[in-house]
Design an enzyme around this catalytic site. Structure first.
Site, PDB file in Angstrom:
ATOM      1  N   ASP A  66      -5.869   1.207  -1.033  1.00 23.08           N
ATOM      2  CA  ASP A  66      -4.816   0.978  -0.229  1.00 23.08           C
ATOM      3  C   ASP A  66      -5.418   0.347   1.097  1.00 23.08           C
ATOM      4  O   ASP A  66      -6.653   0.784   1.517  1.00 23.08           O
ATOM      5  CB  ASP A  66      -4.222   2.240  -0.003  1.00 23.08           C
ATOM      6  CG  ASP A  66      -3.041   1.958   1.066  1.00 23.08           C
ATOM      7  OD1 ASP A  66      -3.047   1.638   2.207  1.00 23.08           O
ATOM      8  OD2 ASP A  66      -1.951   2.434   0.548  1.00 23.08           O
ATOM      9  N   HIS A  69       4.485   1.470  -7.423  1.00 16.66           N
ATOM     10  CA  HIS A  69       3.011   1.843  -6.991  1.00 16.66           C
ATOM     11  C   HIS A  69       3.024   3.409  -6.942  1.00 16.66           C
ATOM     12  O   HIS A  69       3.662   4.016  -6.241  1.00 16.66           O
ATOM     13  CB  HIS A  69       2.349   1.101  -6.010  1.00 16.66           C
ATOM     14  CG  HIS A  69       3.017   1.165  -4.669  1.00 16.66           C
ATOM     15  ND1 HIS A  69       4.415   0.371  -4.562  1.00 16.66           N
ATOM     16  CD2 HIS A  69       2.948   1.865  -3.322  1.00 16.66           C
ATOM     17  CE1 HIS A  69       4.921   0.514  -3.184  1.00 16.66           C
ATOM     18  NE2 HIS A  69       3.923   1.557  -2.560  1.00 16.66           N
ATOM     19  N   LEU A  70       1.788   3.908  -7.522  1.00 13.27           N
ATOM     20  CA  LEU A  70       1.608   5.398  -7.495  1.00 13.27           C
ATOM     21  C   LEU A  70       0.400   5.592  -6.397  1.00 13.27           C
ATOM     22  O   LEU A  70      -0.410   4.947  -6.604  1.00 13.27           O
ATOM     23  CB  LEU A  70       0.968   5.942  -8.836  1.00 13.27           C
ATOM     24  CG  LEU A  70       0.580   7.352  -8.842  1.00 13.27           C
ATOM     25  CD1 LEU A  70       1.848   8.349  -8.608  1.00 13.27           C
ATOM     26  CD2 LEU A  70      -0.219   7.618 -10.259  1.00 13.27           C
ATOM     27  N   HIS A  71       0.671   6.249  -5.528  1.00 15.08           N
ATOM     28  CA  HIS A  71      -0.209   6.636  -4.352  1.00 15.08           C
ATOM     29  C   HIS A  71      -1.123   7.856  -5.147  1.00 15.08           C
ATOM     30  O   HIS A  71      -0.554   8.840  -5.443  1.00 15.08           O
ATOM     31  CB  HIS A  71       0.417   7.210  -3.113  1.00 15.08           C
ATOM     32  CG  HIS A  71       0.999   6.141  -2.563  1.00 15.08           C
ATOM     33  ND1 HIS A  71       0.295   5.353  -1.378  1.00 15.08           N
ATOM     34  CD2 HIS A  71       2.243   5.681  -2.403  1.00 15.08           C
ATOM     35  CE1 HIS A  71       1.210   4.534  -0.900  1.00 15.08           C
ATOM     36  NE2 HIS A  71       2.354   4.662  -1.342  1.00 15.08           N
TER      37      HIS A  71
END
Length: 202
Positions: free
Chosen positions: A80, A153-155
Site C-alpha cells: 500500500d 482489493h483486500l487489505h
C-alpha cells in the site's frame, strides 16, 4: 512527550519507514521503497487490462509503478502506498471486479476470495509470522462508498496491535458499515447471499 507515546501516535500510530521494517530475525522483510513497473513473471501469461481504467488497472498494465510482493496467474499483491501497519499489503484480482458489491454467490467468486485470503495469509507467514501465529492481523475489504479505488482489493495489515487507534478501530474495523472481513464475505457467498449485508448506496 518524553518517555511515552504522544496522543497523535496513539490515534494514528507511527508512519512505518519501509526501509527499516524487519521480521523476528531482524531481517528486512518488505520490498525496497522504490517501486517497479509491473511485468508478469516468467510463466504468467500477460492479460489485457484495457477495460480497467482504475489506478490498479494502470498498475497491472505497467503504466504506474508498485512495490510487488507476489503474483499468480489470477492475483497480484503489492505494498500500500500509504501504509498504516508494518505490513500493509493489497491483494487484487487481475480480473476486473469493481468492488465487493460486484461479487456474486458463484463458485468462481467464492474461489477467488478464498485465493485472495490465502495469498494474504502467505504474506503474513512470510512477512509477519508472529502476528499470524497470534492472529494479530486484519484482512478486510472496504465497502462503497468508503473504498478509495474502484477495483476490488483486500487489505492485509499486521501487527494490528501496533496500528494507530483510528485505523485499527476505525478505518479498517471489520463489521462496520464501511468495512467487512474476508471470512464474512466468503461465508455470505457460500450461503448464496450477496457479499455485503447493506444495500448499494447508489
Amino acid at each position: 512527550m518524553a518517555g511515552g507515546l504522544s496522543c497523535f501516535q496513539i490515534l494514528f500510530g507511527n508512519n512505518p519507514n519501509t526501509n527499516d521494517i524487519t521480521n523476528n530475525n531482524n531481517q528486512p522483510i518488505i520490498p525496497p521503497s522504490t517501486c517497479i513497473y509491473h511485468k508478469p513473471p516468467p510463466g504468467v501469461t500477460p492479460k489485457d487490462y484495457s477495460d480497467n481504467t482504475s489506478v490498479f488497472g494502470k498498475i497491472l498494465n505497467g503504466d504506474l509503478p508498485s512495490g510487488p510482493y507476489h503474483e499468480t496467474s489470477e492475483l497480484y499483491s503489492f505494498r500500500d502506498k500509504s501504509p498504516h501497519a508494518k505490513l500493509h499489503a493489497l491483494v487484487i484480482p487481475k480480473r476486473y471486479i469493481q468492488n465487493v458489491y460486484s461479487l456474486t454467490p458463484t463458485k468462481e467468486d467464492v474461489a477467488l476470495i478464498q485465493d485472495m485470503r490465502q495469498l494474504g495469509l502467505d504474506l503474513l507467514e512470510e512477512q509477519q509470522p508472529r502476528a499470524l501465529e497470534e492472529e494479530d492481523y486484519i484482512l478486510c475489504f472496504h465497502i462503497p462508498p468508503f473504498n478509495s479505488v474502484d477495483h476490488l482489493h483486500l487489505h492485509v495489515l499486521a501487527p494490528a496491535s501496533e496500528m494507530g487507534f483510528v485505523y485499527r478501530y476505525g478505518k479498517y474495523n471489520s463489521g462496520t458499515r464501511w468495512c467487512i472481513g474476508d471470512l464474512e464475505v466468503i461465508e455470505r457467498l457460500e450461503g448464496g447471499m450477496v457479499a455485503v449485508p447493506y444495500a448499494r448506496p447508489f
